[in-house]
Design an enzyme around this catalytic site. Structure first.
Site, PDB file in Angstrom:
ATOM      1  N   GLY B 510       0.799  -1.221   0.000  1.00 43.81           N
ATOM      2  CA  GLY B 510       0.000   0.000   0.000  1.00 43.81           C
ATOM      3  C   GLY B 510       0.828   1.264   0.000  1.00 43.81           C
ATOM      4  O   GLY B 510       0.643   2.151  -0.844  1.00 43.81           O
ATOM      5  N   ASN B 589       5.518   5.860  10.095  1.00 46.40           N
ATOM      6  CA  ASN B 589       4.949   6.270  11.379  1.00 46.40           C
ATOM      7  C   ASN B 589       5.314   5.214  12.416  1.00 46.40           C
ATOM      8  O   ASN B 589       4.763   4.118  12.414  1.00 46.40           O
ATOM      9  CB  ASN B 589       3.425   6.413  11.264  1.00 46.40           C
ATOM     10  N   LYS B 659       9.584  -0.060   2.897  1.00 48.80           N
ATOM     11  CA  LYS B 659       9.494  -1.399   2.302  1.00 48.80           C
ATOM     12  C   LYS B 659       8.171  -2.127   2.523  1.00 48.80           C
ATOM     13  O   LYS B 659       7.945  -3.142   1.875  1.00 48.80           O
ATOM     14  CB  LYS B 659      10.624  -2.273   2.856  1.00 48.80           C
ATOM     15  N   GLU B 663       3.053  -7.527   6.619  1.00 49.07           N
ATOM     16  CA  GLU B 663       3.072  -8.985   6.630  1.00 49.07           C
ATOM     17  C   GLU B 663       4.314  -9.609   7.255  1.00 49.07           C
ATOM     18  O   GLU B 663       4.259 -10.693   7.817  1.00 49.07           O
ATOM     19  CB  GLU B 663       2.861  -9.492   5.190  1.00 49.07           C
TER      20      GLU B 663
END
Lengths: 170, 697, 330
Positions: B510, B589, B659, B663
């Protein structure tokens, strides 16, 4: 038998609400589908996740397993009724600061559950991890975790939830 | 562009900003799919097949239709014919065929949820039932090599001569590892409100990609994409299961078409989610490793098998991590899949890497022991210079640093390599390690629009999704830095097909895809309109290509360590301490990123110790299909979780230097736990989950 | 969920009479199990009689030193009660290890005793289950068996009773007080639940329309220590794989008295009377504990999917007895 309709009166987040509903309607569906109070969430509808937790006459319960008809005249506080105007409840504020959630779907239940849990601890209720059943409650991380285990979080925010509650509790 | 992308100067990026959608979520006012207010909504409850294979010979709907409040009962006999039936999962109610137990064979629409559900239970069905086969097993006669596997990877890959290398290796491991069927189980059930009005279909859907849903649904009904609007501002978790539209979305749209103008609401029950919302395939993996006495690999071989549905092929890319993880001149990785009478498998957090790295990293532990080497040292020794698969340099690779830092944090030096040697308070205690990896994906197809507003504010629009991943906050931070304004001056809009297109929230991509589009749109705006654009000035940017993708191997790495305690009396197994150290480029963040990594490791712990969908071969379905019997970790299961990351500067991945972190947290956790359990007890677990049965004598 | 009527009972006799008149009526307490099952279609009464406002929500000391627990006392109130915590730690521990804080705030004493099995096939109306539909067979015999019985099962049913509370009460020799049309009767808790035999649909000896008004807990003799240990796959909010409730008195290194009940192993809370006989008068040593456990488990008939419960019960029982004997020796 056709659906049976009954009149029920509930006080929800300080507002008196009167409605006619099916005897089959849970408190959760009455809130979400009939009163537009969608703060409490439906995660499993069987008391297996805790997302629907509300305070019913001051106690935390799973609203999915409570039939609305059996709680006529009850006083209900949902996550939507905890803030004082624009001022967040200390637990709400702490959950944001500690990032005690990700998707936010279990969060209303977590926060209502935490409110109820702190009241229980205040009253001296022991938990399954209390070494001494009659000693005053000290809300260690392990105590908070055990007492909050009725609220599943699939995002895995437990490591944020515990400090968020601990900060308010201590 | 032929050069490395110009990098963004971090100002807002790197700040641990509180989640911007936080106040809405803690006050219960954030709207999830089922909660968008509707006038006079109708409720839809699916009817499901009760056999695993066969054909409907009769379906009796009279009793359901007679219930007061019922407006429609859909079956294959009266449902709209779909214009496109190429996706077997979505092509529901087009025939009487049954491909798996629990498949949607009808739906009841009524004025209340109680009535719809009750009436659905009154639909009676007769079947011509056929024998079913729902169990994946080694040597299954239906196994075949698919054309490619999920992610577009090659099905097989062979380099060198594995058999010869294994035959001449000093030390070998040859074992089979299994992972069970797992269900994503986001807390928010898959939900859709469908409204069909004037040839326009509106879907309030719980999805990881509004544009994906539009693309899937529009052709089924012969609509242009513009005739379908999908809205999804907040998503109650997905973990891959909301990446594709599933059959219930089609059912809702069908019902809405039958009842134009009326909003039709459908939320899957938790039980239905075990049949209709995707899941992680079970895997069987034969792993063979060959090494010299010093632990240097000569051969790596992974043969992975998995299952798919009769009506749709999905093959998990289980073995791909073994292609790039460690240096070995001889490597072979293969995938075989078989069609069973089972629901359609799909993505679940780190498909491929997650089960693949469980097997490979437990095999590493076995090899370390066989060589008499420390498991951390074994991994360090097999660190490749360049990507073993492509020969490209890594854009950055800091696995070794993660291993060293993790070892320091867990107190690895106190680990006794002799299994069963450490006993504390009635428990056997052990430590274990695993590596983590996840690729940097960059997919084309996202665009962002930046519009200058009054007072130096900017509206940034992109049809991206926030499933708890922190998108609302992280994209705002990226936009602020791209525009060189404070975050307070940025208003982000996401989760709506009325906004510029966005790729699915999947593959931890995303931020790379959407963030790059935002950066390009902001640069375009600045290029065209300067520092003080007039109100209403707009620019659009796309993700674009990154030439470095062809020149470098791009992966995030990590190391996970676990402490496991096994009760000496009862075998109860707990993991009170986990350490994860990651190298994942720039962290946009730190607050929401930490939650992502904690969440991945928590789900990994849950997978290691608790999760398993028990397939009952005789009835042909998952038996434990609810939250009481399918255990996910509770609060009490989580002890100390120590998450950290290295400051990693990667100039190649994208303009942000990030990156993707959604996951990697789940990759390796289960192996670290299983390896720690071995160190604690001497019992080697090769089949997940690790439960107390294994430790009882 | 089929439509149903709802009435709130004002007194016990009225509640009993309402059920007597309607064979398809059911009592509604906290609802945590009944509403669950209504929604799944496991049960479909046409009348619910709400019994939560009958004044049965009190916990009272009895003249003999025991305690009377009202039938609608909430699980959380029972666990938090001072008398219970001081006199019957085994019961407080059992309650606190069950379900969640929220569920314990709803669930009642009577409802907890009457909660039905968690067998996945019982709960899934699309699968055969002789407990739900008499004569339809037992899917678990060839299916998912992790939570199923190793003692006292039959070829008609291998389900277990899921309650923690009832296991502790079985070890405490509790007595269930029941009101029916013909008046009141008292049933020892160990006789309250049934083994399945060829009538797995009957969980208890209650007749239709009988209401649990109270559970009496007899006093525990001086010197008796009690403890509940629940073993489960995850650390909380899960049903027991197995559990052990034990009450023990050790004098001069010898077992003076002992009572043991097992959970998660049978269709009812399993009073381990064979183990008790073995232990009384025996030295309070690990050897005796192991021998007693083995003696009880000699009758175990596990199936493939729950064979692990035999060593698990042994390990858990020995551990609980060891811990209790160390406690009493202090």
């Amino acid at each position: 038998m056709d659906a049976v309709e009954v009149e029920v009166s509930l006080r929800v987040d300080g507002r008196q609400r009167r409605l006619t509903l099916d005897t089959r309607t849970s408190l959760l569906d009455a809130l979400r589908e009939r009163l537009g109070v969608t703060g409490p969430k439906k995660g499993c509808d069987h008391g297996q996740c805790g997302a629907c937790t509300i305070l019913l006459d001051g106690r935390r319960v799973n609203s999915c397993l409570a039939l609305a008809v059996a709680h006529d005249e009850a006083e209900i506080t949902t996550v939507e009724g905890l803030a004082d105007g624009d001022t967040l409840h200390p637990l709400q504020e702490s959950f944001v600061r500690h990032d005690g959630f990700q998707c936010g779907y279990c969060t209303p239940g977590q926060i209502c559950s935490a409110v109820g849990m702190l009241t229980e601890a205040e009253a001296g209720w022991p938990s399954a991890v209390s070494a001494d059943l009659t000693a005053p409650v000290e809300l260690t991380d392990a105590e908070i975790s055990e007492r909050m285990s009725g609220n599943l979080c699939r995002c895995g925010a437990y490591a944020g939830i515990v400090p968020a509650i601990a900060e308010v509790a201590r | 562009m032929t050069t490395t992308e110009q990098r963004l100067t971090p100002r807002a990026m790197g700040v641990p900003l509180d989640r911007l959608d936080g106040p809405a979520k803690v006050t219960g006012t954030a709207r999830y799919a089922f909660e968008h207010p509707q006038t006079q909504p109708l409720y839809l409850h699916p009817v499901q097949a009760t056999v695993a294979a066969g054909r409907i010979t009769a379906i009796e709907t009279g009793a359901a239709e007679a219930v007061p409040g019922v407006l429609a009962v859909l079956t294959h006999l009266n449902a709209p014919r779909l214009a496109d039936t190429s996706d077997g999962e979505l092509a529901i109610l087009q025939s009487g065929g049954v491909a798996f137990r629990g498949q949607i064979i009808g739906g009841v629409v009524a004025t209340s949820p109680e009535t719809a559900r009750h009436a659905a239970s009154l639909v009676r069905t007769a079947y011509d039932e056929q024998p079913h086969d729902v169990v994946l097993r080694a040597g299954h006669e239906g196994l075949y090599a698919p054309d490619s596997v999920n992610g577009g990877y090659d099905t097989d890959q062979v380099q060198g001569d594995v058999e010869a290398a294994l035959a001449s290796a000093d030390v070998t491991v040859d074992q089979t590892y299994t992972t069970p069927t797992l269900h994503n189980n986001p807390m928010e059930p898959h939900s859709t409100i469908a409204v069909w009005d004037d040839g326009q279909l509106t879907l309030y859907d719980s999805t990881q990609g509004v544009h994906m849903v539009r693309k899937s649904v529009a052709p089924l009904f012969g609509l242009d994409p513009e005739q379908v609007r999908v809205i999804s501002p907040h998503v109650g978790g997905g973990f891959g299961s909301k990446g594709n539209a599933h059959a219930h979305v089609v059912l809702a749209a069908m019902a809405a078409r039958q009842l134009p103008g009326r909003p039709v609401k459908l939320a899957l029950t938790r039980q239905q989610m075990f049949f209709l919302a995707g899941y992680r395939t079970p895997t069987l993996q034969r792993v063979r490793l060959g090494a010299d006495r010093d632990g240097r690999f000569s051969a790596i071989s992974v043969e992975a098998i998995s299952q798919t549905a009769r009506i749709k092929e999905f093959t998990e890319q289980t073995a791909v991590a073994a292609r790039m993880m460690y240096a070995a001149p001889n490597r072979r990785t293969t995938h075989r899949v078989t069609r069973l009478d089972v629901p359609v498998p799909s993505w679940m957090r780190a498909p491929g890497e997650c089960p693949g790295m469980f097997a490979a990293e437990v095999a590493m532990d076995e090899l370390a022991e066989a060589c008499g080497l420390d498991p951390v040292e074994l991994r360090v020794r097999n660190e490749p210079e360049t990507d073993p698969e492509t020969g490209h340099p890594f854009s950055s690779r800091n696995l070794v640093a993660c291993l060293r830092e993790g070892a320091r944090r867990i107190g690895w030096e106190r680990r006794d390599p002799t299994p069963g040697a450490r006993r504390e308070n009635g428990a056997l205690v052990g430590l274990g390690v695993s590596a983590s990896v996840y690729p940097v994906f960059r997919m084309p197809g996202s665009a962002a629009r930046v519009r200058a507003e009054a007072g130096g504010r900017y509206t940034v629009s992109i049809g991206a999704a926030d499933l708890g991943t922190g998108t609302w906050t992280a994209l705002t931070q990226i936009a602020a830095d791209a525009l060189e304004v404070p975050v307070e001056h940025v208003d982000l809009r996401i989760g709506d097909t009325a906004l510029p297109p966005a790729t699915v929230a999947g593959g931890s991509s995303g931020i790379t895809c959407w963030g790059s589009a935002i950066v390009h749109a902001a640069r375009e705006l600045r290029g065209q309109h300067g520092r003080s654009p007039a109100e209403g000035a707009e620019a659009v940017g796309e993700t674009g290509d990154n030439p470095d993708t062809e020149r470098y191997a791009m992966y995030a790495f990590g190391a996970q360590f676990a402490e496991v305690r096994v009760d000496a009396d009862t075998g109860e197994v707990r993991a009170p301490r986990l350490v994860g150290v990651f190298a994942a480029g720039r962290i946009i963040n730190p607050k929401t990123a930490r939650s992502q990594l904690l969440g991945g490791m928590t789900m990994g712990l849950s997978m290691a110790l608790y999760e398993q969908s028990h397939v009952d071969p005789s009835i042909g379905q998952v038996a434990n299909h609810d939250f009481a019997e399918y255990h996910i970790a509770t609060n009490a299961d989580i002890g100390s979780l120590d998450v950290s990351w290295l400051d990693e500067d990667d100039p190649h991945v994208n303009a942000m230097g990030s990156k993707g972190i959604g996951e990697i947290g789940i990759v390796g956790t289960a192996a670290a736990v299983a390896n720690a359990a071995y160190n604690a007890t001497g019992v080697r677990i090769r089949d997940l989950p690790v439960t107390l049965d294994a430790f009882l004598s | 969920m089929r439509p149903f009527d709802y009435r709130r009972a004002d007194d016990i006799d009225g509640a009993v009479a309402m059920l007597a008149l309607n064979p398809s009526a059911a009592f509604l307490g906290g609802g945590t199990n009944l509403v669950d099952h209504l929604r799944l279609g496991v049960t479909a009464p046409d009348l619910l009689v709400d019994v939560t406002r009958l004044g049965l929500d009190r916990i009272e000391p009895l003249a003999d030193g025991g305690v009377r627990v009202g039938g609608t006392v909430r699980n959380s109130d029972l666990a938090a009660d001072r008398l219970v915590r001081e006199r019957y730690p085994v019961l407080a521990q059992a309650l606190l290890s069950g379900a969640s804080g929220q569920l314990r705030n709803l669930a009642t004493t009577g409802g907890n005793l009457l909660q039905r099995t968690r067998c996945v096939y019982f709960q899934d109306v699309t699968t055969p289950c002789g407990k739900r539909e008499p004569g339809s067979g037992c899917s678990a015999l060839r299916g998912y068996q992790r939570y199923h019985a190793i003692l006292g099962a039959s070829s008609a049913c291998i389900a277990t009773h899921p309650s923690d509370m009832a296991v502790a009460m079985a070890a405490l020799d509790a007595v269930v007080r029941v009101r029916g049309r013909d008046g009141e009767r008292a049933v020892p808790l160990t006789d309250f639940h049934r083994l399945p035999g060829d009538e797995p649909q009957r969980d208890t000896v209650l007749q239709h329309g009988e209401l649990i008004t109270a559970v009496d807990l007899p006093p525990l003799p001086e010197g008796m220590r009690s403890r509940y240990r629940k073993v489960r796959d995850r650390a909380s909010y899960a049903f027991a794989l197995v559990s052990v409730a034990a009450v023990l008195d050790v004098r001069d290194g010898t077992v003076a008295d002992v009572r043991i009940a097992l959970g998660g192993v049978a269709h009812k809370p399993w009073r381990a009377s064979v183990a008790e006989r073995e232990l009384r008068g025996a030295p309070a040593t690990a050897d005796s504990f192991r021998r007693a456990a083995d003696a009880e488990l000699a009758a175990a008939e596990p199936v493939e999917g729950n064979a692990f419960k035999v060593p698990l019960v042994r390990g858990t029982l020995v551990a609980v007895l060891r811990e209790l004997s160390e406690e009493t020796a202090r």
